[in-house]
Design an enzyme around this catalytic site. Structure first.
Site, PDB file in Angstrom:
ATOM      1  N   CYS A  75     -25.512  -2.532 -20.568  1.00 26.78           N
ATOM      2  CA  CYS A  75     -24.680  -2.253 -21.749  1.00 26.78           C
ATOM      3  C   CYS A  75     -25.541  -1.235 -22.360  1.00 26.78           C
ATOM      4  CB  CYS A  75     -24.764  -3.462 -22.559  1.00 26.78           C
ATOM      5  SG  CYS A  75     -26.466  -4.458 -22.802  1.00 26.78           S
ATOM      6  N   CYS A 112     -28.927  -1.426 -24.345  1.00 25.29           N
ATOM      7  CA  CYS A 112     -29.652  -1.763 -25.189  1.00 25.29           C
ATOM      8  C   CYS A 112     -30.889  -0.702 -25.495  1.00 25.29           C
ATOM      9  CB  CYS A 112     -30.926  -2.977 -24.259  1.00 25.29           C
ATOM     10  SG  CYS A 112     -29.738  -4.331 -23.842  1.00 25.29           S
TER      11      CYS A 112
END
Lengths: 196, 100
Positions: free
Chosen positions: A107, A109
């Site tokens: 994603c 992070c």
């Protein structure tokens, strides 16, 4: 939702859900904005630059930072506890032989509460999918040509830890103050896509 | 209970593709690597995503050779990728032997 994000169907959908939550009394008026502001407050690449500059001038701090970054940054009045949950911070230091670069392939992070929002390219599929496979080529596209002998380690922030890179101190900076050194450090340097 | 793995252990990642959320990236499935660090104990993201209670368990930093993940590169040079993985995703690289 911030009022500056009024474009696009996603914003409309978020606003709709927010309104429903407010109508049911599950969310106070404006609470979402307050939560987002609190999360982002104080988050800036300047924090990372200050950490790096301290590591450059203080070998003891550098050692503590590389051993336990979450605890070491408290010496500078910083913390990884500002988010919804405490996230461990790991600092990895570039050397003459090894270069580090950070990605989140799943994603996006990133230590937002410490370093502020991540750059748009960090969240792009192109960066996330390519830097694990061909870091040398991706870094070259960022303008960072590493010598052949330098080993590259890519850190995929796939779980709970957040990562930052400690770049090498540039040559010819012996006379600079800690503040002047911090001014040399860029957000890309903290991710590993620039030398400093 | 003692942790199943420790730094220095050779491990192999699972190959199964779960139906829901997971944090074992597809590019790192069914590959051998070495545990180089441990980053505390955390509830398993796969279970949290389903709204289940999840007991904290060790999360390890596993270092892979790029050649093992992606095959030999075009320029013949190798690099390393460190992925952070819950112990649920890992099994001993040599199931017959003791990983230590």
């Amino acid at each position: 939702m911030s009022t500056t994000h009024d474009d696009g169907p996603l914003a409309a959908r978020v606003r709709h859900v927010e309104t429903l939550l407010e109508e049911r009394g599950w969310l106070a008026d404006g609470e979402l904005d307050e939560r987002i502001d609190a999360f982002a407050a104080g988050g800036s690449p300047a924090n990372g630059a200050a950490i790096v500059a301290r590591a450059w001038v203080d070998p003891g701090f550098r050692e503590r930072l590389l051993a336990d970054a979450s605890t070491a940054i408290e010496e500078l009045g910083m913390s990884m506890a500002a988010g919804l949950q405490v996230q461990p911070l790991v600092a990895v230091a570039n050397t003459a032989d090894e270069h580090h670069v950070v990605v989140c392939t799943l994603c996006s992070c990133y230590p937002v509460s410490l370093l502020g929002p991540s750059p748009t390219w960090y969240k792009s599929e192109a960066y996330r999918s390519r830097v694990v496979r061909d870091p040398r080529g991706v870094l070259r596209e960022f303008g960072l040509e590493l010598p052949d002998a330098v080993r590259i380690t890519v850190w995929d922030a796939s779980a709970e830890t957040r990562y930052m890179v400690v770049p090498r101190r540039p040559e010819g900076t012996d006379g600079l103050s800690e503040q002047e050194l911090a001014a040399l450090v860029t957000r890309k340097g903290l991710i590993g896509t620039a030398a400093v | 209970m003692a942790d199943r793995f420790a730094p220095g252990d050779r491990v192999r990642t699972r190959t199964a593709d779960p139906p829901g959320h997971t944090r074992l990236p597809r590019y790192a499935r069914g590959v051998c690597g070495e545990i180089v660090g441990t980053c505390g104990r955390h509830p398993l993201a796969d279970e949290r995503a389903q709204g289940l209670d999840s007991a904290p368990r060790p999360v390890h930093q596993v270092r892979f050779r790029a050649a093992d993940l992606f095959g030999p590169g075009e320029d013949g040079r190798d690099h390393a990728v460190v992925v952070e993985l819950w112990e649920d995703y890992l099994e001993p690289a040599d199931p017959e032997g003791d990983p230590r």
